[in-house]
Design an enzyme around this catalytic site. Structure first.
Site, PDB file in Angstrom:
ATOM      1  N   GLU A   1       0.794  -1.030   0.132  1.00 23.58           N
ATOM      2  CA  GLU A   1       0.036   0.008  -0.076  1.00 23.58           C
ATOM      3  C   GLU A   1       0.880   1.235   0.157  1.00 23.58           C
ATOM      4  O   GLU A   1       1.509   1.374   1.114  1.00 23.58           O
ATOM      5  CB  GLU A   1      -0.882  -0.094   1.269  1.00 23.58           C
ATOM      6  CG  GLU A   1      -1.787  -1.291   1.225  1.00 23.58           C
ATOM      7  CD  GLU A   1      -2.787  -1.204   2.250  1.00 23.58           C
ATOM      8  OE1 GLU A   1      -2.854  -0.577   3.013  1.00 23.58           O
ATOM      9  OE2 GLU A   1      -3.901  -2.033   1.967  1.00 23.58           O
TER      10      GLU A   1
ATOM     11  N   GLU B   1      -6.480  -5.304   0.868  1.00 20.05           N
ATOM     12  CA  GLU B   1      -6.768  -5.827   1.783  1.00 20.05           C
ATOM     13  C   GLU B   1      -7.989  -5.253   2.508  1.00 20.05           C
ATOM     14  O   GLU B   1      -8.698  -4.239   1.844  1.00 20.05           O
ATOM     15  CB  GLU B   1      -5.497  -5.370   2.910  1.00 20.05           C
ATOM     16  CG  GLU B   1      -4.327  -6.124   2.634  1.00 20.05           C
ATOM     17  CD  GLU B   1      -3.207  -5.858   3.334  1.00 20.05           C
ATOM     18  OE1 GLU B   1      -3.297  -5.403   4.735  1.00 20.05           O
ATOM     19  OE2 GLU B   1      -1.968  -6.109   3.209  1.00 20.05           O
TER      20      GLU B   1
END
Ligand code: NAD
Length: 456
Positions: A224, A437
């Protein structure tokens, strides 16, 4: 260092590769029993961790603020509240999760899901406990053990979390924290042959290094990374709501949120009026003592980051940009004299290809540009290397859905910002990351599956 005072307030162990080796050994030993512990028991421990953080919420919030710079009230309402929610959410998700199965006249297929092993988790400094627990909670819920490294700039709440985990009855060796520097501790985790899975949140350049380093052992990797998110305001939007939320999406947490909308595009017919009000409201934002409930913005996280963000204001001037407000360091007195302060800054008159429009600044600095058509703004919004999130303000549902469908980003907010449903996939495209996620997506990431086919 406390960014509000520029003073050292604590020393932190500088971990080494040997510390990481010891942590992985400890996690590997603990895996044998934790991976066989029933989901109900794991869930109950996560619930206790959440309850204990909640009990000490004020202490966690004060510590997060002292370490990171953000206002204490924001640390309480956003960071620590969300850390509590992360544990509760994954404690529930793991109990509700169902695995796939299919059957026909002659066969039964089902998925056997197992924890992946020792999870390597590396997190940044902007939302320290919030992002660390976004990884720790699902990893533990799924039966993995963990070796985690919080950012060297903001490890204090991770240290408090370790105390809480012991008190909650998390068995020894299940969660291991190693403090220290990225190229030393972080890289040792990423390269360790007994860590099959890496979840990383941080900068794009670091993400690239991590991807390269994890290739040797074909690790499962979730990245991320950075963002340069567009905030698109159409003339038919509810402009009062758009303005109020744009102030937050520009400057909340000193603009140090990967999801901040740092490129503001305003439809030309409302551009002058919007800009005037936006600048006036920005000038009213309070910068100062993080412990004061009325403070909106604290200092930037570190001297190096403060200097980097200020250098972009110089770059903007060189690129012909007009600093509409901010761009300067406010005069602070007393204990705050040497803190890393910056006024919220609004820049206009920049071209799309200027560095301030293209590169992630990650501070309280936004650019504002006018646009004329839907297609033009879709092009401008997509015309950066990042693809994390976007915000669209319009009362036209069809226009909003067209824009949402064409933006190359992981999340689009329509008439809102930063709303998260933790069941939904979260992540970025392009240079903003790899993988998703959230809810079942985290469970997929933190487990390995075997398809079992039975001839019936
Ligand atoms: P960073 O990449 O410098 O550091 C992140 C973490 O990686 C730290 O713990 C650091 O010590 C570690 N690290 C550094 N070098 C490493 C290496 N070679 N190997 C392994 N680990 C290493 O990022 P930062 O400055 O802490 O955080 C800011 C960045 O994080 C911004 O780009 C921001 O957009 C991004 N971010 C992204 C998200 C998201 O969800 N996409 C969320 C928050 C922050």
């Amino acid at each position: 260092m406390n960014p509000a005072t520029g003073q050292v307030f604590s020393l932190l162990a500088r971990g080494s590769k040997e510390d990481v080796d010891a942590a992985v050994t400890s996690a590997t030993q603990a895996f044998a029993s934790w991976s066989r512990t029933g989901a109900e028991e794991r869930s109950a421990i996560l619930m206790r961790i959440a309850d204990l953080i909640e009990k000490r919420k004020d202490e966690f919030a004060r510590t997060e603020s002292e370490d990171q710079g953000k206002p204490v009230h924001l640390a309480a309402s956003m960071d620590i509240s969300r850390a509590i929610l992360n544990f509760r959410f994954f404690a529930q998700t793991i109990l509700a999760h169902e695995n796939e199965s299919t059957s026909d006249a002659h066969t039964l297929n089902y998925v056997s899901r197992k924890p992946a092993g020792v999870a390597g988790l590396i997190s940044p400094w902007n939302l320290p406990l919030y992002l660390l627990t976004w990884k720790i909670a699902p990893a533990l819920a799924c039966g993995n053990t963990v070796v985690a490294k919080p950012s060297e700039m903001t490890s204090m709440t991770a240290d408090l979390l370790a105390d809480v985990c012991v008190e909650a009855g998390l068995p020894a060796g299940v969660l291991n924290l190693v403090y220290g520097l990225g190229p030393e501790v972080g890289e040792a985790i990423v390269r360790h042959p007994e860590v099959p899975l890496i979840s990383f949140t941080g900068g794009t350049a670091t993400g690239r290094r991590i991807l390269e380093a994890s290739a040797e052992h074909f690790k499962k990797v979730s990245l991320e990374l950075g963002g340069k998110n567009p905030n698109i305001i159409f003339a038919d939007a509810n402009l009062d709501k758009a303005l109020a939320m744009t102030l937050r999406s520009s400057f909340l947490n000193q603009g140090e949120i990967c999801l901040c909308g740092s490129r503001i595009y305003v439809e030309r017919s409302v551009y002058p009026a919007f800009l005037e009000k936006f600048v006036a409201e920005t000038e009213r934002l309070t910068v100062g003592d993080p412990s004061d409930p009325k403070t909106f913005m604290g200092p930037l996280v570190s001297k190096a980051h403060w200097e980097k963000v200020r250098s972009y204001i110089d770059i903007a001037r060189e690129e012909g940009g007009r600093i509409e407000c901010g761009g300067t360091v406010p005069e602070m007195s007393g204990a705050f004299k040497n803190g890393f302060w910056l006024r919220p800054t609004v820049i206009t008159n920049l071209k799309q290809n200027s560095r301030c429009v293209q590169e992630e600044i990650f501070g309280p600095v936004v650019t504002v540009q006018p646009f004329d058509t839907v297609d033009e703004v879709i092009h401008l919004a997509n015309d950066v290397k990042y693809g994390l999130s976007a915000t669209v303000w319009t009362e036209s549902l069809s226009k909003a859905q067209k824009v949402a469908g064409e933006l190359r980003v992981g999340t689009v907010w329509i008439n809102t910002w930063l709303h998260r449903d933790l069941r939904m996939p979260f992540g970025g495209m392009k240079h903003s990351g790899i993988g998703r996620e959230g809810g079942p997506h985290s469970i997929d990431f933190f487990t390995e599956t075997t398809t079992v086919c039975v001839r019936t």
